[in-house]
Design an enzyme around this catalytic site. Structure first.
Site, mmCIF file in Angstrom:
data_model
loop_
_atom_site.group_PDB
_atom_site.id
_atom_site.type_symbol
_atom_site.label_atom_id
_atom_site.label_comp_id
_atom_site.label_asym_id
_atom_site.label_seq_id
_atom_site.Cartn_x
_atom_site.Cartn_y
_atom_site.Cartn_z
ATOM 1 N N ASN A 67 1.404 3.298 -2.385
ATOM 2 C CA ASN A 67 0.658 4.357 -3.089
ATOM 3 C C ASN A 67 -0.492 4.867 -2.232
ATOM 4 O O ASN A 67 -0.768 6.075 -2.201
ATOM 5 C CB ASN A 67 0.130 3.832 -4.422
ATOM 6 C CG ASN A 67 1.166 3.939 -5.531
ATOM 7 O OD1 ASN A 67 1.477 5.022 -5.987
ATOM 8 N ND2 ASN A 67 1.716 2.819 -5.936
ATOM 9 N N MET A 84 -4.670 -5.955 -6.952
ATOM 10 C CA MET A 84 -4.243 -6.933 -7.949
ATOM 11 C C MET A 84 -5.357 -7.860 -8.433
ATOM 12 O O MET A 84 -5.097 -8.935 -8.927
ATOM 13 C CB MET A 84 -3.075 -7.764 -7.400
ATOM 14 C CG MET A 84 -1.871 -6.935 -7.003
ATOM 15 S SD MET A 84 -1.356 -5.766 -8.262
ATOM 16 C CE MET A 84 -0.276 -6.785 -9.226
ATOM 17 N N THR A 123 -11.822 1.881 -16.900
ATOM 18 C CA THR A 123 -12.950 1.448 -17.752
ATOM 19 C C THR A 123 -12.930 -0.088 -17.724
ATOM 20 O O THR A 123 -11.968 -0.682 -17.261
ATOM 21 C CB THR A 123 -12.737 1.942 -19.197
ATOM 22 O OG1 THR A 123 -11.483 1.428 -19.668
ATOM 23 C CG2 THR A 123 -12.716 3.464 -19.250
ATOM 24 N N LEU A 156 -8.968 -3.621 -19.373
ATOM 25 C CA LEU A 156 -7.848 -3.560 -18.425
ATOM 26 C C LEU A 156 -6.805 -2.502 -18.828
ATOM 27 O O LEU A 156 -6.354 -2.471 -19.973
ATOM 28 C CB LEU A 156 -7.162 -4.934 -18.357
ATOM 29 C CG LEU A 156 -6.052 -5.070 -17.312
ATOM 30 C CD1 LEU A 156 -6.637 -5.070 -15.906
ATOM 31 C CD2 LEU A 156 -5.222 -6.330 -17.553
ATOM 32 N N ARG A 176 -16.661 -14.048 -9.440
ATOM 33 C CA ARG A 176 -16.306 -12.623 -9.416
ATOM 34 C C ARG A 176 -17.488 -11.732 -9.045
ATOM 35 O O ARG A 176 -17.357 -10.844 -8.194
ATOM 36 C CB ARG A 176 -15.705 -12.188 -10.757
ATOM 37 C CG ARG A 176 -14.278 -12.651 -10.951
ATOM 38 C CD ARG A 176 -13.685 -12.082 -12.243
ATOM 39 N NE ARG A 176 -12.436 -12.753 -12.566
ATOM 40 C CZ ARG A 176 -11.247 -12.387 -12.065
ATOM 41 N NH1 ARG A 176 -11.171 -11.384 -11.213
ATOM 42 N NH2 ARG A 176 -10.161 -13.060 -12.381
ATOM 43 N N GLY A 180 0.784 -1.230 0.000
ATOM 44 C CA GLY A 180 0.000 0.000 0.000
ATOM 45 C C GLY A 180 0.811 1.273 0.000
ATOM 46 O O GLY A 180 0.373 2.301 0.512
ATOM 47 N N HIS A 226 -0.824 2.650 -12.894
ATOM 48 C CA HIS A 226 -0.223 1.490 -13.570
ATOM 49 C C HIS A 226 1.246 1.812 -13.831
ATOM 50 O O HIS A 226 1.559 2.909 -14.326
ATOM 51 C CB HIS A 226 -0.966 1.208 -14.881
ATOM 52 C CG HIS A 226 -0.419 0.033 -15.633
ATOM 53 N ND1 HIS A 226 -0.648 -1.263 -15.241
ATOM 54 C CD2 HIS A 226 0.369 -0.020 -16.740
ATOM 55 C CE1 HIS A 226 -0.034 -2.068 -16.083
ATOM 56 N NE2 HIS A 226 0.600 -1.347 -17.006
ATOM 57 N N GLU A 261 5.513 7.238 -8.760
ATOM 58 C CA GLU A 261 4.084 6.963 -8.514
ATOM 59 C C GLU A 261 3.618 7.730 -7.284
ATOM 60 O O GLU A 261 2.524 8.301 -7.251
ATOM 61 C CB GLU A 261 3.879 5.461 -8.297
ATOM 62 C CG GLU A 261 4.138 4.613 -9.521
ATOM 63 C CD GLU A 261 4.014 3.138 -9.217
ATOM 64 O OE1 GLU A 261 3.209 2.759 -8.353
ATOM 65 O OE2 GLU A 261 4.718 2.342 -9.865
#
Ligand code: GRF
Length: 197
Positions: free
Chosen positions: A15, A92, A143, A146, A67, A13, A111, A176
């Site tokens: 970021n 992830m 969106t 991926l 999912r 974590g 990313h 980042e």
């Protein structure tokens, strides 16, 4: 009105920490309302608690590949805190259109590549493999496809002769931690102009 931000993590974590620290540094258009991890061992959970941010865990494993059921559990946690913005930060798990669609335009991801190059995994090794002169990271709107949404910001580093995937990843990660907070500040203020660091 201060925007409410939820952050999804899977690991350390770093970021998320950068985003939360910036939001808590004062005069920020957003505040952190939840840090959610898909596993209880995620190191970022402890860091979030130490910074006084509410946390939740929705482990994906018991859903055993279902999912939509996993994503319904994610959404249930979000319903509890009513966020305006959702930030993926080292998260992830691939999210399906069913989850993403209602969030489109309010969901960000970081990313570790200069998208549209190197969608998916192992981005640093792929940049080295291609002998790219530069590499970097991208913050984009999420969106259903991926790593494919509109770009909100990018930051670049030169690739050095003796770089390894690890040394390159470490340099990109530092970027980042500068790019994501800068983009979130602007985005929370309604500014979607692209930021290039
Ligand atoms: C970072 O490389 C980030 O670009 C990717 O996940 C990695 C770990 O992020 N999304 P963090 O330290 O867990 O924020």
């Amino acid at each position: 009105m201060t925007k409410r931000v939820a952050i999804f993590i899977s690991g350390g974590g770093s970021n998320m920490v950068s985003l939360v620290q910036d939001m808590l540094s004062g005069h920020h258009p957003a505040k952190p309302v939840l840090v959610l991890a898909n596993n209880a061992e995620a190191g970022g959970l402890k860091k979030a608690k130490e910074m006084g941010v509410e946390t939740a865990v929705v482990d994906h494993r018991p859903f055993d590949g279902d999912r939509p059921a996993f994503e319904a559990a994610l959404q249930a946690e979000l319903n509890n805190v009513q966020p305006d913005i959702l930030c993926l930060a080292g998260f992830m798990r691939v999210l399906t259109e069913g989850f993403v669609a209602p969030w489109e335009g309010r969901m960000l991801n970081i990313h570790p590549s200069l998208l549209p190059k190197y969608k998916g995994l192992n981005t640093h090794a792929r940049a080295l493999e291609a002998k790219d002169a530069e590499h970097g990271c991208t913050v984009h709107l999420v969106t259903p496809a991926l790593d494919d949404g509109p770009i909100l910001g990018q930051a670049r580093v030169p690739v050095l002769q003796d770089d390894t995937p690890d040394s390159l990843a470490a340099r990109v990660l530092k970027l980042e931690h500068r790019l994501y907070p800068a983009v979130l500040r602007r985005f929370a203020d309604g500014n979607t102009a692209r930021l290039d660091l």
